[in-house]
Design a protein around this motif. Structure first.
Motif, mmCIF file in Angstrom:
data_model
loop_
_atom_site.group_PDB
_atom_site.id
_atom_site.type_symbol
_atom_site.label_atom_id
_atom_site.label_comp_id
_atom_site.label_asym_id
_atom_site.label_seq_id
_atom_site.Cartn_x
_atom_site.Cartn_y
_atom_site.Cartn_z
ATOM 1 N N ALA A 15 0.798 -1.226 0.000
ATOM 2 C CA ALA A 15 0.000 0.000 0.000
ATOM 3 C C ALA A 15 0.834 1.280 0.000
ATOM 4 N N MET A 31 -4.804 2.919 -3.692
ATOM 5 C CA MET A 31 -4.111 2.389 -2.512
ATOM 6 C C MET A 31 -4.839 2.684 -1.212
ATOM 7 N N ALA A 91 -6.916 -0.285 -0.596
ATOM 8 C CA ALA A 91 -6.381 -1.598 -0.985
ATOM 9 C C ALA A 91 -6.539 -2.635 0.118
ATOM 10 N N THR A 114 -1.401 -6.303 -4.993
ATOM 11 C CA THR A 114 -1.858 -5.244 -4.091
ATOM 12 C C THR A 114 -3.174 -4.632 -4.547
ATOM 13 N N LEU A 115 -3.300 -4.347 -5.850
ATOM 14 C CA LEU A 115 -4.451 -3.603 -6.363
ATOM 15 C C LEU A 115 -5.551 -4.490 -6.931
ATOM 16 N N ALA A 156 -9.163 -4.020 -5.217
ATOM 17 C CA ALA A 156 -9.727 -2.711 -5.553
ATOM 18 C C ALA A 156 -10.159 -2.673 -7.011
#
Length: 412
Positions: free
Chosen positions: A49, A112, A115, A382-383, A386
């Motif tokens: 993040a 982020m 996230a 990570t994304l 989202a």
């Protein structure tokens, strides 16, 4: 509810499938290598993040010439592939202008900020738990000046993201927290904003298993997508045709050819990464350790240690250069002398990257029944959650205004 086809069964495709299933849609995932090892499984296994900086930025460009002269350095280009990479590299250089860098930072910050919460929601949808640990991460530096500069920047990024603890450490304190760091370095920064996933392949397979219980999963490579008033047709290389009400293109680097056959342009190339994974390693790390001045990270998993990173720009089918993985191991032994040189499994993955580091998340400008979700570079894991949430919202006509920055229109 609609029948939606998702081209791509990696982490982005799976996250999108879960969100669409949660909204009551019928979903079919088409993956070119359903039992294989896509880029989703070779990542560092970190929810990163704090990383809202695009790759192209003025500071990086000052270091790039020296890196490019080293074929095993943090950033390299396969020179025989240079002609095909020139459009991407040209846009990459333009993306390092301050105005574009700030635009990219704003876009990445938007994703982020949610996230971690998005991953928690997705885990509930998939019915999984215990897949992530709040470890934080260390970044070590060879000079105090480099550490102090990074510390100030990470404090600013943390402020933009809503706040988490950032600590400036001397070498002794860094070694106290991660005793294996017995080599010489000047200091470190601890960032509480990082979290560590379970082993990435295990995580992906758990998501895929959850989807298979509620959706169709087809093992096939897609050759083209066509549309008419009756629906969207997805044709495979085996000459089979599947018709859907809507389609999501989430095929990683392979999305480029599909986009072009849909009459659009996109600057998407392979930011290839290398790693070495040790099973039952003799070296133990208490948290991920970034060696940012050398472009790689070491991540501890249960009974495993992965050392990987760096950026190699090359065409997807160019042969792997595993000397890059060996170079990272050699550099790490300067700081962790007990790291073995052999006994690990080397891997190369094809991370789909845009020159401005902003993924493509949006609808086809000419047909809102087609959505795009690709180009996340080294931030796919990570994304992913989202991205899946936003794609589902796009199909429902609930798009956030901030998603305009992610539209494929910027490449037309």
């Amino acid at each position: 509810m609609a029948h939606i086809g998702i081209v791509g069964g990696g982490i982005i495709g799976c996250a999108t499938a879960l969100h669409l299933l949660d909204r009551g849609h019928q979903v079919t995932v088409i993956e070119r290598d359903a039992g294989g090892l896509p880029a989703s499984v070779g990542n560092a296994g970190i929810l990163a993040a704090p990383e809202i900086d695009p790759i192209a930025r003025p500071g990086m460009l000052l270091s790039a010439p020296g890196w490019l002269l080293d074929p095993l350095g943090p950033l390299t280009v396969r020179w025989k592939d240079l002609p095909s990479l020139l459009p991407w590299l040209t846009r990459f250089l333009l993306s390092s202008r301050p105005g574009q860098v700030e635009q990219s930072r704003r876009a990445l910050t938007f994703l982020m900020r949610t996230a971690a919460a998005d991953h928690a929601s997705m885990a509930k949808m998939a019915g999984i738990s215990g897949y992530i640990r709040k470890t934080g991460a260390l970044t070590i530096f060879d000079t105090e000046a480099a550490r102090d500069k990074a510390f100030a920047h990470e404090v600013e990024n943390a402020r933009l993201l809503g706040g988490f603890d950032i600590e400036k450490l001397d070498a002794a304190e860094a070694r106290r927290r991660v005793p294996a760091l017995s080599g010489n370095f000047a200091g470190a920064v601890f960032n509480q904003g990082y979290q560590t996933f379970e082993y990435p392949l295990t995580f992906l397979r758990r998501l895929q298993a959850s989807i298979r219980e509620r959706a169709a999963f087809i093992d096939a490579a897609v050759s083209s997508i066509e549309w008419n008033d009756q629906g969207i047709s997805v044709r495979t290389e085996a000459q089979n045709t599947h018709r859907f009400d809507k389609v999501v293109v989430a095929a990683g680097v392979w999305s480029k050819a599909l986009v072009e056959r849909l009459g659009l342009q996109v600057l998407l190339e392979t930011e290839r990464g290398y790693n070495t994974t040790f099973v039952n390693p003799s070296v133990t790390l208490e948290m991920p350790v970034f060696f940012s001045e050398h472009g790689f990270v070491a991540t501890p998993f249960e009974n495993m240690l992965r050392v990987g990173g760096a950026v190699e720009m090359a065409k997807p089918d160019t042969a792997a250069n595993y000397a890059r993985a060996a170079a990272m191991r050699k550099k790490m032994r300067r700081y962790v002398p007990e790291l073995p040189d052999d006994g690990g499994t080397e891997w190369m993955g094809r991370r789909p990257s845009t020159p401005d580091s902003i993924p493509v998340i949006g609808l086809h400008p000419g047909d809102p029944r087609i959505a795009f979700a690709f180009g996340h570079g080294h931030l796919g894991l990570t994304l992913s959650a989202a991205t899946g949430r936003h794609v589902a919202a796009l199909f429902a006509g609930q798009a956030s205004p901030e998603l305009d920055a992610f539209s494929i229109r910027r490449f037309q």
